[in-house]
Each structure stands twice: as structure tokens, then as C-alpha cells.
Design a protein around this motif. Sequence first.
Motif, mmCIF file in Angstrom:
data_model
loop_
_atom_site.group_PDB
_atom_site.id
_atom_site.type_symbol
_atom_site.label_atom_id
_atom_site.label_comp_id
_atom_site.label_asym_id
_atom_site.label_seq_id
_atom_site.Cartn_x
_atom_site.Cartn_y
_atom_site.Cartn_z
ATOM 1 N N ASP B 44 0.859 -1.467 0.359
ATOM 2 C CA ASP B 44 -0.314 0.306 0.142
ATOM 3 C C ASP B 44 1.013 1.266 0.318
ATOM 4 N N GLY B 45 2.119 0.893 0.660
ATOM 5 C CA GLY B 45 3.042 2.254 0.066
ATOM 6 C C GLY B 45 3.049 2.935 1.733
ATOM 7 N N TYR B 46 2.755 2.168 2.839
ATOM 8 C CA TYR B 46 2.797 2.715 3.692
ATOM 9 C C TYR B 46 1.992 1.835 4.853
ATOM 10 N N GLU B 47 2.672 2.045 6.195
ATOM 11 C CA GLU B 47 2.294 1.675 7.428
ATOM 12 C C GLU B 47 1.259 1.968 7.807
ATOM 13 N N ALA B 48 -0.230 0.840 7.918
ATOM 14 C CA ALA B 48 -1.119 1.271 8.640
ATOM 15 C C ALA B 48 -2.007 -0.070 9.645
ATOM 16 N N VAL B 49 -2.432 -0.130 9.836
ATOM 17 C CA VAL B 49 -3.581 -1.243 10.355
ATOM 18 C C VAL B 49 -5.382 -0.668 10.037
ATOM 19 N N GLN B 50 -6.291 -1.773 10.033
ATOM 20 C CA GLN B 50 -7.202 -0.595 9.561
ATOM 21 C C GLN B 50 -7.858 -1.828 11.406
ATOM 22 N N ILE B 51 -8.947 -0.918 12.362
ATOM 23 C CA ILE B 51 -9.402 -2.092 13.363
ATOM 24 C C ILE B 51 -10.810 -1.656 13.157
ATOM 25 N N GLY B 52 -11.695 -2.560 13.562
ATOM 26 C CA GLY B 52 -13.428 -2.250 13.017
ATOM 27 C C GLY B 52 -13.997 -2.014 15.324
ATOM 28 N N PHE B 53 -14.779 -1.756 14.728
ATOM 29 C CA PHE B 53 -14.895 -1.378 16.353
ATOM 30 C C PHE B 53 -16.649 -1.623 16.357
ATOM 31 N N GLY B 54 -17.827 -1.981 17.194
ATOM 32 C CA GLY B 54 -19.269 -2.441 17.011
ATOM 33 C C GLY B 54 -19.419 -3.280 16.087
ATOM 34 N N THR B 55 -20.971 -3.528 16.171
ATOM 35 C CA THR B 55 -21.531 -4.657 15.087
ATOM 36 C C THR B 55 -22.184 -3.913 14.356
ATOM 37 N N LYS B 56 -22.445 -4.641 13.121
ATOM 38 C CA LYS B 56 -23.959 -3.724 12.489
ATOM 39 C C LYS B 56 -24.393 -5.284 12.144
ATOM 40 N N LYS B 57 -26.164 -4.645 11.668
ATOM 41 C CA LYS B 57 -26.991 -6.116 10.994
ATOM 42 C C LYS B 57 -26.421 -6.917 9.579
ATOM 43 N N ASN B 58 -26.476 -5.390 8.762
ATOM 44 C CA ASN B 58 -26.999 -5.331 7.598
ATOM 45 C C ASN B 58 -25.856 -4.713 6.203
ATOM 46 N N ALA B 59 -24.116 -6.033 6.850
ATOM 47 C CA ALA B 59 -23.362 -5.284 5.590
ATOM 48 C C ALA B 59 -23.421 -5.567 4.465
ATOM 49 N N LYS B 60 -22.861 -5.559 3.775
ATOM 50 C CA LYS B 60 -23.304 -5.433 2.011
ATOM 51 C C LYS B 60 -22.096 -6.691 1.790
ATOM 52 N N ARG B 61 -22.308 -6.754 0.597
ATOM 53 C CA ARG B 61 -21.471 -8.338 -0.109
ATOM 54 C C ARG B 61 -20.223 -7.881 -0.243
ATOM 55 N N PRO B 62 -19.986 -6.490 -0.198
ATOM 56 C CA PRO B 62 -18.405 -6.215 -0.772
ATOM 57 C C PRO B 62 -17.169 -5.610 0.820
ATOM 58 N N GLU B 63 -18.062 -5.456 1.782
ATOM 59 C CA GLU B 63 -17.731 -5.113 2.646
ATOM 60 C C GLU B 63 -17.327 -6.702 3.526
ATOM 61 N N LEU B 64 -18.139 -7.522 3.170
ATOM 62 C CA LEU B 64 -17.884 -8.972 3.883
ATOM 63 C C LEU B 64 -16.921 -9.745 3.199
#
Lengths: 115, 274
Positions: B44-64
Motif C-alpha cells: 500500500d505504500g505505507y504502514e497502517a492497521v485497519q480496525i473495526g469496532f461495534g456491530t452492524k446487522k446488514n453489511a453489504k457483500r463487498p464489506e463482508l
Amino acid sequence: MSTLVSAVEAAFVRQDLPTLESGDTVRVHAKVVEGSKERIQVFEGIVIAMRGAGLNKAFTVRRLAQNIGVERTFLLNSPRIDKIEVMKHAVTHRKNLYFLRGLTGKAARLKERRR
Amino acid sequence: MLTAILGRKVGMTQIFTESGNSIPVTVIEAGPCTVTQIKTVATDGYEAVQIGFGTKKNAKRPELGHLGHNLPQLEAQKKRRQEERAKTRQAARARGESGVAAETDDATEAGDGEAEQATSTARGTAERRRGRTGGGLGPFQVLREVEVKGDDEVTIGQVVDSEIFTVGDFVDVIGTSKGKGFQGVMKRHGFHGGQRTHGQSDRMRAPGSIGAGTTPGRVLKGTRMGGRMGNDQITIKALEVVQADAERNLLVIKGSIPGANGGIVLIRKQKVGY
């Protein structure tokens, strides 16, 4: 209120103090820091107002010092309060007894309620 | 180690310090956050971490899909694939090599299957065949990218909580402020308004002059006027951590933070010296 907020507050709420009502005559033993020394100062008077709830509860005590009305507000749960003695209860018809500010002498008395 | 986690603003109260002073504090439900993606210089050209928090019911397919879920094929996808196969078969038959074509067709299909198995785990493939979703992380209410410091190994799926902060630390809190709607210049920009007396009418909250006359003959860009206020990203810097309890996901911070109760905030280790 949220449980998490009350959980944080619970650790600071004091259980060792008597329940106060406006109209009560109280002796508040407050810790006073003078320089590096700490001593206890007693403030005796009538509770004329209560405000807030839970940890945030505060009360105002009014007394006459050399014929000059002095009011002091304390946070009920403050660790700076050593103890509170309730001397007398009184019959009151309102929560805040601000009318006492305009009265002096005999007129500033409240009818005592005995329990 | 991660430098920040996500949390939910719970509310404000006041507590007492050891010296007996009462201080205003904000209670934050901080974490637990899950690491969902690791970005590196190579990819990606840089260092980072993606984090998730909380919950959701209806995530879309790309996100899943991003979170590693097994997704059953959609009807449209199945149909398209069938059509494609039919087309190749037809084309082969048209060339008059029906016998050979059938064999090659089978061969390619088998090859496809092997490739699929090679790219994904065997279990994932089996579940996909059964048409079942699941197996991935989340889905989360929010995904946010944070910086990493130090050499600690970070893995996908790793759970991070308020343990990264200790009492006495200073933190920056980033959140979205409450929306105020369309506001005048006094509230929005702190203008003083007009005179209240001396025969003024309708001038009490007016902005006054918004520029010169014929030269420049226009209102300069960026001139402060009324408009939408709030609902902006706000960073409050150098707030002291008063309590931190990873077990209860609790973080108590001195002072106020942006947004309404229940709002999502990012709590990060202080970036600049205080």
C-alpha cells in the motif's frame, strides 16, 4: 443514566453520610487546607437548597456570622467533608428556602419537626 | 503496538481526585477493536492497521468479502457462468469436435475447481458450495485506519482494547461534533453583531459589511457568513486519562469530547508534546 457512567460514579458515592433535607440544621465538618496543614472547620447552619443528583449532589448551608448572612455550598460526596451532623429537622413547604435570605431574627426561624 | 482505538462516548460526569478536587470527566466505552487489515509499504505504500469496532446487522457483500466472509454465489452470477459454459460448448460443437470438446470442457472445469481450492481454504470452499455465509470477522459498525508504532507483531483478527492506555497518559480524541444546522455569524464565527440601542432595527445579529465597493466588486472567497455549523470532524488534543479498565472496556478521560452520547470516537495516543 448509562450503567457505565453510574459504575464510574459508584466508586465515589459516599454511604457514610446522613440523608439531608432542606430546612435541616446541620454541622458540616469540612477539611480545610492551610499551607501544608490540614484542619477541620465546622460550618453550622440551615440547609436552604439541595441541587443535583447522584454523585453530583450539592447542598447550600446558610448561617449568620456576626449578623452577616454567609452561605456555603458543599458537594455532598466530596472527600473534603469529614462528617455531617444533623441537629434539627424543620417543616418546609418548598425545596429551596431562599426566602430566608430576606428574613432576620425571629422571622427567620423554621418550625421544628420532631421525629 | 497500535496507537489508537475506537470507542463510543457514553456520557459525562464528575469525579473527585485524591486531593478532593472535583473534575469533569467523559466516560468512553473503548474497544474491543479487531484488526481487519494490515497495510504495508510493499502493498500500500505505507504502514497502517485497519480496525473495526461495534456491530452492524446488514453489511453489504463487498464489506463482508473484505472481512473474509464466505459469500454464496448470487443467482445472476450462477446464471452468467452457466451461459458462458453453454456458449463455449456450443462454439466447440459448431467446430465439429463434439467428442473432443466434451472432454476438454470437463478438463477445464476440473482445472477451475482445483484452482479455486488452491486459492481459498478447503473449508471455505465447502461452505461456499453449501451456500452459507459467515466465517469472517465482524461485520463492524465502523472501520478505521490507525498508525502502528513499535515492532510488535500485529495479526488480522487480533483484539485490541483500552489496555494500550494507562492512567496519566495524554490522548487526542477525534469525533464528529453535534450538528447545529444553519447558524448565523454570531454563533458560527463569533461575530459581535450590531448595536442593540441608538435606533437600530434588525441589526442585532447582522454580519455587517462583507467587503469593499466597486473594487473588488465582488465578495471575496472564504468570507465568513452564516451557514451549516457542526457535524464536523473535531480533534481535541491532550486530554488526560483518569481511569482505564480493559475488563469493562472503560476509559475515563478528563474534559469533554466532541459529539453526542453514543457517538463513535477515535482515541489516539497524544501526537504532539503538551
